[in-house]
Each structure stands twice: as structure tokens, then as C-alpha cells.
Write a protein that holds these residues in place. Structure first.
Motif, PDB file in Angstrom:
ATOM      1  N   ARG A   9     -88.456  19.727  46.773  1.00  0.00           N
ATOM      2  CA  ARG A   9     -88.977  19.649  45.302  1.00  0.00           C
ATOM      3  C   ARG A   9     -87.876  18.946  44.579  1.00  0.00           C
ATOM      4  O   ARG A   9     -86.573  19.058  44.870  1.00  0.00           O
ATOM      5  CB  ARG A   9     -89.168  21.121  45.299  1.00  0.00           C
ATOM      6  N   ARG A  11     -85.475  18.264  41.535  1.00  0.00           N
ATOM      7  CA  ARG A  11     -84.823  19.125  40.661  1.00  0.00           C
ATOM      8  C   ARG A  11     -85.217  19.181  39.220  1.00  0.00           C
ATOM      9  O   ARG A  11     -85.166  20.596  38.620  1.00  0.00           O
ATOM     10  CB  ARG A  11     -83.252  18.792  40.634  1.00  0.00           C
ATOM     11  N   ASP A  12     -86.007  18.194  38.709  1.00  0.00           N
ATOM     12  CA  ASP A  12     -86.709  18.436  37.561  1.00  0.00           C
ATOM     13  C   ASP A  12     -88.010  19.087  37.368  1.00  0.00           C
ATOM     14  O   ASP A  12     -88.686  19.391  36.448  1.00  0.00           O
ATOM     15  CB  ASP A  12     -86.916  17.081  36.908  1.00  0.00           C
ATOM     16  N   ALA A  13     -88.389  19.360  38.406  1.00  0.00           N
ATOM     17  CA  ALA A  13     -89.567  20.225  38.557  1.00  0.00           C
ATOM     18  C   ALA A  13     -89.532  21.848  39.247  1.00  0.00           C
ATOM     19  O   ALA A  13     -90.419  22.306  39.633  1.00  0.00           O
ATOM     20  CB  ALA A  13     -90.719  19.505  39.594  1.00  0.00           C
ATOM     21  N   ARG A  14     -88.308  22.117  39.122  1.00  0.00           N
ATOM     22  CA  ARG A  14     -88.127  23.745  39.558  1.00  0.00           C
ATOM     23  C   ARG A  14     -88.009  24.589  38.213  1.00  0.00           C
ATOM     24  O   ARG A  14     -87.841  23.999  37.157  1.00  0.00           O
ATOM     25  CB  ARG A  14     -87.058  23.663  40.386  1.00  0.00           C
ATOM     26  N   GLY A  15     -87.727  25.780  38.447  1.00  0.00           N
ATOM     27  CA  GLY A  15     -87.556  26.670  37.579  1.00  0.00           C
ATOM     28  C   GLY A  15     -88.731  26.847  36.450  1.00  0.00           C
ATOM     29  O   GLY A  15     -89.671  26.337  36.584  1.00  0.00           O
ATOM     30  N   LYS A  16     -88.119  27.586  35.488  1.00  0.00           N
ATOM     31  CA  LYS A  16     -89.420  27.958  34.424  1.00  0.00           C
ATOM     32  C   LYS A  16     -89.778  26.824  33.429  1.00  0.00           C
ATOM     33  O   LYS A  16     -91.009  26.605  33.536  1.00  0.00           O
ATOM     34  CB  LYS A  16     -88.612  28.984  33.551  1.00  0.00           C
ATOM     35  N   GLN A  17     -88.749  26.013  32.891  1.00  0.00           N
ATOM     36  CA  GLN A  17     -89.173  25.139  32.031  1.00  0.00           C
ATOM     37  C   GLN A  17     -89.284  23.890  32.816  1.00  0.00           C
ATOM     38  O   GLN A  17     -88.229  23.012  32.659  1.00  0.00           O
ATOM     39  CB  GLN A  17     -88.435  25.016  30.916  1.00  0.00           C
ATOM     40  N   THR A  18     -90.252  23.789  33.514  1.00  0.00           N
ATOM     41  CA  THR A  18     -90.282  22.651  34.503  1.00  0.00           C
ATOM     42  C   THR A  18     -90.571  21.332  33.607  1.00  0.00           C
ATOM     43  O   THR A  18     -91.506  21.271  33.111  1.00  0.00           O
ATOM     44  CB  THR A  18     -91.606  22.690  35.591  1.00  0.00           C
ATOM     45  N   ARG A  19     -89.467  20.391  33.757  1.00  0.00           N
ATOM     46  CA  ARG A  19     -89.362  19.417  32.677  1.00  0.00           C
ATOM     47  C   ARG A  19     -90.735  18.395  32.919  1.00  0.00           C
ATOM     48  O   ARG A  19     -91.099  18.033  31.915  1.00  0.00           O
ATOM     49  CB  ARG A  19     -88.215  18.487  32.685  1.00  0.00           C
ATOM     50  N   ARG A  20     -90.680  18.328  34.063  1.00  0.00           N
ATOM     51  CA  ARG A  20     -92.142  17.290  34.651  1.00  0.00           C
ATOM     52  C   ARG A  20     -92.672  17.808  35.614  1.00  0.00           C
ATOM     53  O   ARG A  20     -92.058  18.401  36.454  1.00  0.00           O
ATOM     54  CB  ARG A  20     -91.163  16.073  35.076  1.00  0.00           C
ATOM     55  N   GLN A  21     -93.801  17.118  35.880  1.00  0.00           N
ATOM     56  CA  GLN A  21     -94.744  17.571  36.674  1.00  0.00           C
ATOM     57  C   GLN A  21     -94.249  16.402  38.095  1.00  0.00           C
ATOM     58  O   GLN A  21     -94.948  15.280  37.960  1.00  0.00           O
ATOM     59  CB  GLN A  21     -96.186  17.519  36.549  1.00  0.00           C
TER      60      GLN A  21
END
Length: 257
Positions: free
Chosen positions: A193, A195-205
DNA sequence: AAAACTTCATACCA
DNA sequence: GTGGTATGAAGTTT
């Protein structure tokens, strides 16, 4: 089940060498003729050409291949089951926010003299290479051209054993050297996965990249994959057989110590 | 942030 | 369609 992504042809690219993995080798000699002789010898050791799969996504660059035949992989698995000494007792536990858990797999570390491995704040010394581990290490070097001074072994006794999302510790690894992950035993799903598609505020799809790591296979994780992508080996309840995974790395010796 | 576990919504299967 | 189970993302923890 969702389709697993295995794209691309047999082309290869790498930060250090643009040739195909099976043709690359350690460049010890300046002499082209000697280099070609070594290349022939390298190829001759693998009677069946290794079909590589290139796995690519944004910031992700991996190569996947069946490195060993079923018969050889069976034999190596058996040898590893007899030889590898795993951590026990306190070394098989991990402390997370004050609570102590049993690590949900078994771990062992082997490598060149004096090398250490740090997991969750605990540092321990690598055991010296065994003949079986040297054999596997050398097979990886012959097909990839990369040398390794350390291997972390994880044994997942069944589908309940797993490892959560993480990146391999960049602080003690040479970031430009690939990590070679060799698998024996039960095939397991392996998930990347971004790193920018993890967590609550997923920056990018960004879609996860999902693979199945087969008995006798090798997954080469090239730079900069480990910088941007987390990976995990999730629980698979229906799997009842063990898997042994060896991740060969190049640890930069820290002279400050 | 770390690296486990737990919770919960959804997907899947018979 | 239904019920049981598996999965995966989010939440919790110091």
C-alpha cells in the motif's frame, strides 16, 4: 477474491544496472572478455531461463520470478526447517505502548560477522551464515547481480501468523540496494500500500498492489519501492501449512558505533 | 512514529 | 435471501 496484479513483460530496470536480472552480475572485473565468460557461467547454472515478471506502479518497482524448481525448493525448505534457529523467550516478544505481545511469527537473523538487526527498539546480533543460507544467498546473487551481507528470516507457522503493514527500516539499509525476498512453503498473499493512500485523510487514491508469493519464488524490491510503499502479509485463516521467508539485505555498517 | 491487538462494516460463500 | 465467516480499514494503546 480480487484479481492479483501481475503486469508487464520480462523487461527490467534498476537504479544500478539496466540489464535483465538474470544477465546482471557482480562487476568485479574491468575486462569485458572475463565479464562475458562469467555471464556464460552464470547462465549455465540455471538450465531453465527464469521468467521474470515486472511489477510496477507509481514509485513501485519489483521483479518476481520462480527461482527454484519445486524439487529444489522442497529440499531447501526441509533443510531450513532443520537448521534455522529462531528467537525464543523475551526475543520472541514485542512491546507496544507498554503492552507485551508474542510476535505473531518466528524470526531469525543471519549474516556477516558483527552485523546487528534492530526490531522495535531491540537490537540483536546475526548468527553466522549456514551452508544452506549461503547457497540460497549465492543463487540470489547469481540471478540479480547484487550481494547481500544479511538475511532476516520470518517463519509463519500457518495462516494465522502474519506481519502488519510496515516498511523495512531505511536507517540501517542501503536505500539504493534492492531487498530480495525468497519464499518457501505455503504460498501467501502479500500486499503493498502506498504511504499516501493510508490512514484517515487518504491524500490520494492509489490502489494497493497484491501478489501471491509462491514456493521457491523471489521478489526483488527495487529502489524506491521501500520508501513509498508499505507491505504486509495478512492473516489467511484457511492456510494450515508453514511458510518461511528470507529477506536478503545490504546493511550499511555504521562506523559511529 | 512504533507494531501489535480489537472493533466494526462489508464481502464472500454455501 | 440468509447466516456464518473472512477480510480489511480504522481505532486504540504509552
Amino acid at each position: 477474491m480480487e484479481k492479483f496484479v501481475t503486469r508487464g513483460q520480462n523487461k527490467h530496470s534498476c537504479a544500478n544496472d539496466a540489464r535483465s536480472p538474470q544477465k546482471r552480475m557482480k562487476l568485479e572485473s574491468d575486462e569485458r572478455i572475463k565479464e562475458e565468460e562469467e555471464e556464460d557461467a552464470t547462465l549455465a547454472e540455471f538450465s531453465h531461463p527464469v521468467p521474470w515478471q515486472k511489477i510496477e506502479a507509481e514509485d513501485l518497482d519489483c521483479d518476481y520470478a520462480l527461482l527454484f524448481s519445486k524439487e529444489e525448493a522442497d529440499h531447501l525448505f526441509k533443510q531450513l526447517e532443520e537448521e534455522v534457529v529462531y528467537s525464543t523467550g523475551e526475543e520472541a516478544k514485542v512491546q507496544v505502548f507498554g503492552k507485551v505481545y508474542n510476535i505473531p511469527r518466528k524470526q531469525a537473523t543471519y549474516g556477516d560477522a558483527d552485523l546487528t538487526y534492530t526490531y522495535s527498539g531491540v537490537t540483536r546480533l546475526a548468527f553466522p551464515w549456514t551452508p544452506t543460507l549461503e547457497y540460497i544467498r549465492d543463487a540470489v546473487t547469481k540471478t540479480t547481480g547484487h550481494t547481500f551481507n544479511f538475511v532476516l528470516i520470518n517463519r509463519y507457522k500457518d495462516g494465522q501468523d502474519h506481519i502488519g503493514e510496515h516498511r523495512d527500516d531505511e536507517r540501517e539499509l542501503d536505500p539504493l540496494c534492492p531487498i530480495a525476498s525468497v519464499s518457501f512453503g505455503a504460498a501467501r498473499d502479500f500486499i503493498f500500500r502506498h504511504r499516501d493512500a493510508r490512514g484517515k485523510q487518504t491524500r490520494r487514491q492509489i490502489e494497493p498492489v497484491k501478489l501471491e508469493l509462491a514456493h521457491g519464488s523471489m521478489l526483488l524490491m527495487n529502489s524506491p519501492t521501500n520508501t513509498f510503499w508499505y507491505h504486509s502479509l495478512p492473516v489467511r485463516r484457511k492456510i494450515t501449512l508453514p511458510r518461511i521467508n528470507l529477506t536478503f539485505r545490504s546493511i550499511v555498517v555504521d562506523r559511529k558505533k
